[in-house]
Write an enzyme that holds these catalytic residues in place. Sequence first.
Site, mmCIF file in Angstrom:
data_model
loop_
_atom_site.group_PDB
_atom_site.id
_atom_site.type_symbol
_atom_site.label_atom_id
_atom_site.label_comp_id
_atom_site.label_asym_id
_atom_site.label_seq_id
_atom_site.Cartn_x
_atom_site.Cartn_y
_atom_site.Cartn_z
ATOM 1 C CD GLU A 24 -6.243 -3.802 0.905
ATOM 2 O OE1 GLU A 24 -6.269 -4.916 1.439
ATOM 3 O OE2 GLU A 24 -6.887 -2.834 1.320
ATOM 4 C CD GLU A 53 -6.737 -3.641 10.453
ATOM 5 O OE1 GLU A 53 -6.537 -3.746 11.672
ATOM 6 O OE2 GLU A 53 -7.151 -2.609 9.912
ATOM 7 C CG LEU A 72 -24.491 -15.075 6.459
ATOM 8 C CD1 LEU A 72 -25.208 -16.317 5.959
ATOM 9 C CD2 LEU A 72 -25.369 -13.842 6.263
ATOM 10 C CB CYS A 126 -11.744 -1.855 5.393
ATOM 11 S SG CYS A 126 -9.970 -1.952 5.609
ATOM 12 C CE LYS A 162 -10.584 4.002 4.165
ATOM 13 N NZ LYS A 162 -9.747 4.275 3.095
ATOM 14 N NE ARG A 197 -7.082 2.320 11.478
ATOM 15 C CZ ARG A 197 -6.379 2.077 10.354
ATOM 16 N NH1 ARG A 197 -6.250 3.022 9.459
ATOM 17 N NH2 ARG A 197 -5.824 0.904 10.165
HETATM 18 C C1 UGA Z 1 -11.975 -6.135 5.231
HETATM 19 C C2 UGA Z 1 -12.185 -7.195 4.134
HETATM 20 O O1 UGA Z 1 -12.611 -8.417 4.731
HETATM 21 C C3 UGA Z 1 -10.887 -7.433 3.340
HETATM 22 O O2 UGA Z 1 -11.138 -8.324 2.276
HETATM 23 C C4 UGA Z 1 -10.437 -6.072 2.767
HETATM 24 O O3 UGA Z 1 -9.230 -6.190 2.035
HETATM 25 C C5 UGA Z 1 -10.205 -5.091 3.902
HETATM 26 O O4 UGA Z 1 -11.449 -4.939 4.630
HETATM 27 C C6 UGA Z 1 -9.756 -3.791 3.314
HETATM 28 O O5 UGA Z 1 -10.539 -3.131 2.625
HETATM 29 O O6 UGA Z 1 -8.580 -3.437 3.447
HETATM 30 P P1 UGA Z 1 -10.980 -6.155 7.727
HETATM 31 O O7 UGA Z 1 -11.484 -4.745 7.828
HETATM 32 O O8 UGA Z 1 -9.606 -6.465 8.171
HETATM 33 O O9 UGA Z 1 -11.051 -6.652 6.182
HETATM 34 O O10 UGA Z 1 -11.953 -7.034 8.587
HETATM 35 P P2 UGA Z 1 -13.015 -8.201 8.410
HETATM 36 O O11 UGA Z 1 -12.431 -9.467 8.875
HETATM 37 O O12 UGA Z 1 -13.595 -8.185 7.070
HETATM 38 O O13 UGA Z 1 -14.108 -7.747 9.477
HETATM 39 C C7 UGA Z 1 -14.747 -6.466 9.403
HETATM 40 C C8 UGA Z 1 -15.740 -6.291 10.516
HETATM 41 O O14 UGA Z 1 -16.901 -7.086 10.305
HETATM 42 C C9 UGA Z 1 -15.234 -6.669 11.911
HETATM 43 O O15 UGA Z 1 -15.637 -5.678 12.823
HETATM 44 C C10 UGA Z 1 -15.926 -7.980 12.197
HETATM 45 O O16 UGA Z 1 -16.089 -8.217 13.567
HETATM 46 C C11 UGA Z 1 -17.251 -7.757 11.510
HETATM 47 N N1 UGA Z 1 -17.966 -9.003 11.161
HETATM 48 C C12 UGA Z 1 -17.412 -9.886 10.285
HETATM 49 C C13 UGA Z 1 -19.227 -9.237 11.684
HETATM 50 O O17 UGA Z 1 -19.753 -8.440 12.477
HETATM 51 N N2 UGA Z 1 -19.888 -10.391 11.325
HETATM 52 C C14 UGA Z 1 -19.352 -11.265 10.460
HETATM 53 O O18 UGA Z 1 -20.012 -12.273 10.157
HETATM 54 C C15 UGA Z 1 -18.084 -11.031 9.935
#
Ligand code: UGA
Length: 449
Positions: A157, A161, A256, A266, A269, A333
């Site tokens: 997947e 979130e 970025l 995610c 981990k 988390r």
């Molecule tokens: C992430 C992936 O984006 C999904 O494709 C994947 O399915 C999911 O993990 C999973 O393995 O189940 P998610 O953890 O919901 O999704 O969150 P993201 O939107 O990817 O953000 C992750 C973290 O990165 C957040 O803390 C966000 O604030 C941070 N982030 C994101 C940054 O610090 N800078 C950015 O430019 C983008």
Amino acid sequence: MELKDKLKVSVIGSGYVGLVTGVALAELGHSVICMDVDESKIAEIKKGNIPIYEPGLGELLLKNKAEGRLKFSSSLKEAVDHGLIIFIAVGTPPKSSGEADLSYVENVAREIAINMDSYRLIVEKSTVPVETGERVRQAMQLYIKGDIDFDVASNPEFLREGSAVDDFLHPDRIVIGVDSSKARDLLFCLYSPLAAPLIVTDIKSAELIKHASNSFLALKISFINAVSRISEMVGADVDKIAEGMGMDERIGKRFLNAGIGYGGSCFPKDVDAFIHMSEVLGYDFKLLKEVRKINEEQRQIVLKKIKEGLWILKDKKIVLWGASFKPGTDDLRGAPAIDIIEALLKEDAKVTVVDPQALDKLKDIFKDKISYEVDKYKAAKDADCILLTTEWDDFKDVDFKQLKDIMRLAFIVDGRNLYKHSELDSHGFLYLPFGSSAVGKPIGDKKVI
Ligand code: UGA
């Protein structure tokens, strides 16, 4: 089997991934049972009480339940009897070594094998290390009664979130890892209502696509955070650097955004698990170790920035705007806010947190050690510093004049580079973003590395 056929599907594990998968597959017209061993959770879901905050999920769940395509059960036998396709969507929590704990996956594989009386397609949906598909097959072969045929597939997947339902229904791609044409055809049929490119691979490649994708996105974030440190040293602007880089389509502008780094259930981990998996296979994934290190350092940099403004933190009122690891979720988390609050408490600071969704979960962690507030201005009363931790919409629209009057010191550390330097400057704030020059004069040590 015709592509338009509706299929019987069971999803084992009704956590975040399982529930979204089950509800969305029902929305595509399939007949779905979502199963979980937690009877009280199933009882609540049956009443329409969803255990997670995910936009759109509740409505779709009720709709598909009412239309008879979606059922819930705590009986694995019922789920195995029902589903021609059975998704495994149970947790794979990290062990202390970073290795994923696959005991729930193994347990479900065993139970499916014991309860199965005719062909089933078993699909891994949980994020699992490479070769788990092979292990699932072996575990099932051990316990299966008689000569019953089955297939194993990997269908990772890519749900974020906060937009998981939309991501499921409008995916960039659907990855299908199979080793039989029967399994491939079943999954083609399952996803035929979706207009998304399908990539068909062997099972191991599909498993690796998931880990490689999440790790690459984490790498992008740590890369820009490393650049942000250099940018800050020379007085450049990391947001402009990211914009300039991102306009190259080969790089792309997403992921970025410099700041306090990534969190969630995610990326941290999966990066740990990929490092561990590689080590087991005999490869030292140093690049990813550095990605993780840079991300951990970002949280320490936050504290240094607050100290740049306040020097001593004891008895200072620090207000965090945001607690969840990103907007649109109540998930704490791996949230940077948790580590930052702990560090602030060690310095005897007084911490108040504002968050539109995550306060209940935060109270379970910090109890009366910190204060909680829903109104961003009320929280800011007599504050010495505001730290923007999560870019919720409510924090995007700020009356800085009012804020300055309320705060004891007009001081903002911007962990998400959300605000405009010129605006903060015109209101006389001390403003410390990530990867660009400060507005106002910090009093502490300016070297953040
Ligand atoms: C992430 C992936 O984006 C999904 O494709 C994947 O399915 C999911 O993990 C999973 O393995 O189940 P998610 O953890 O919901 O999704 O969150 P993201 O939107 O990817 O953000 C992750 C973290 O990165 C957040 O803390 C966000 O604030 C941070 N982030 C994101 C940054 O610090 N800078 C950015 O430019 C983008």
